[in-house]
Enzyme design. Structure first.
Site, mmCIF file in Angstrom:
data_model
loop_
_atom_site.group_PDB
_atom_site.id
_atom_site.type_symbol
_atom_site.label_atom_id
_atom_site.label_comp_id
_atom_site.label_asym_id
_atom_site.label_seq_id
_atom_site.Cartn_x
_atom_site.Cartn_y
_atom_site.Cartn_z
ATOM 1 C CG HIS A 16 -1.434 -1.042 1.872
ATOM 2 N ND1 HIS A 16 -2.902 -1.095 1.708
ATOM 3 C CD2 HIS A 16 -1.247 -2.361 2.369
ATOM 4 C CE1 HIS A 16 -3.309 -2.128 1.887
ATOM 5 N NE2 HIS A 16 -2.515 -2.983 2.318
ATOM 6 C CD GLU A 84 -0.692 1.493 4.323
ATOM 7 O OE1 GLU A 84 -0.515 2.361 3.538
ATOM 8 O OE2 GLU A 84 -2.124 1.373 4.474
ATOM 9 C CG HIS A 124 -5.374 -1.963 -0.750
ATOM 10 N ND1 HIS A 124 -5.714 -0.821 0.154
ATOM 11 C CD2 HIS A 124 -6.308 -2.814 -0.391
ATOM 12 C CE1 HIS A 124 -6.526 -1.232 0.777
ATOM 13 N NE2 HIS A 124 -7.098 -2.293 0.492
HETATM 14 ZN ZN LIG Z 1 -4.180 0.277 0.764
#
Ligand SMILES: [Zn+2]
Length: 238
Positions: A16, A84, A124
């Site tokens: 992500h 992330e 994602h």
């Molecule tokens: Zn995401």
């Protein structure tokens, strides 16, 4: 907060971008905002010397994927490790070489320890088709795949398919994408979203949801490399 006990095996790695700078991302992902209930295993920072910050142990499932699916896996949080990456918008801002290098080392280690297949290293946007656009068209998928992280079609095979006339029928595009792993809603809009998700990852120079010759050649080469039995089942000659 932002995590729960893991019930099964880790079989996927999901990437992500945060869409926010580090302090704001930490605030949300550390669960300071109770209402959000989000979490992730790792953050890769965007500092000059990027760091890896671990927030959730890999033995737990973190809430990073939301409603999601891939191949025969449902609800990817339980099946995956999430990373992330600090980037405000990976469709606009490139990922730096330093960040890519730190990310590669982290991914390679996770993949080795959990024996994750190349086809299960995903964005994602791959697992939440039509809902998410991260890590974005500027994410270095090709670079990472060249180093052994994630899937990528062989260039020669894409070229081979590009030289030949398109043999597959429009309906086969849906079948190939589904066989590769994409979740596709019924109807034309569903297929368009899935093609866009595919393009975001594997043909990022043009994301328009249209199955043009290059997009089809890329799908065929990818399926030929990683899911060859599908081509045979669809009677598409490799
Ligand atoms: Zn995401």
């Amino acid at each position: 907060m932002g995590s729960e006990p893991r019930k099964g095996k880790v079989s996927a790695l999901i990437l992500h971008y945060t869409a926010s700078p580090l302090p704001a991302a930490l605030d949300v992902l550390q669960g300071h905002k109770e209402a959000h209930r989000v979490g992730v295993h790792y953050i890769v920072t965007d500092e000059i010397r990027p760091r890896v910050i671990q927030l959730v142990p890999e033995s737990k499932s973190a809430f990073h994927a939301g409603k999601s699916g891939w191949s025969n896996l449902e609800g990817m949080n339980q099946h995956s490790i999430g990373i992330e990456i600090i980037n405000l918008d990976g469709n606009v801002h490139p990922y730096s070489a330093a960040q890519t290098e730190v990310l590669f080392t982290l991914c390679a280690d996770i993949i080795r320890r959990h024996q994750i297949n190349p086809t299960e290293v995903l964005g994602h946007s791959d697992i939440a088709v039509g809902r998410k656009v991260d890590p974005g068209i500027l994410f270095p998928w090709a670079k990472l795949a060249s180093l052994g992280v994630g899937a990528w079609p062989l260039r020669d095979e894409v070229a081979q398919y590009l030289q030949a006339p398109v043999k597959i029928k429009p309906d086969d595009v849906r079948k190939l994408l589904a066989a590769y792993g994409y979740r596709i809603e019924p109807g034309e809009a569903g297929l368009k979203s899935a093609i866009e998700a595919f393009q975001r990852h594997f043909r990022p120079t043009k994301v328009d949801g249209i199955a043009d010759h290059e997009t089809i050649a890329t799908i065929e080469a990818l399926v030929r490399r990683y899911r060859p039995q599908t081509l045979r089942a669809l009677k598409i000659k490799p």
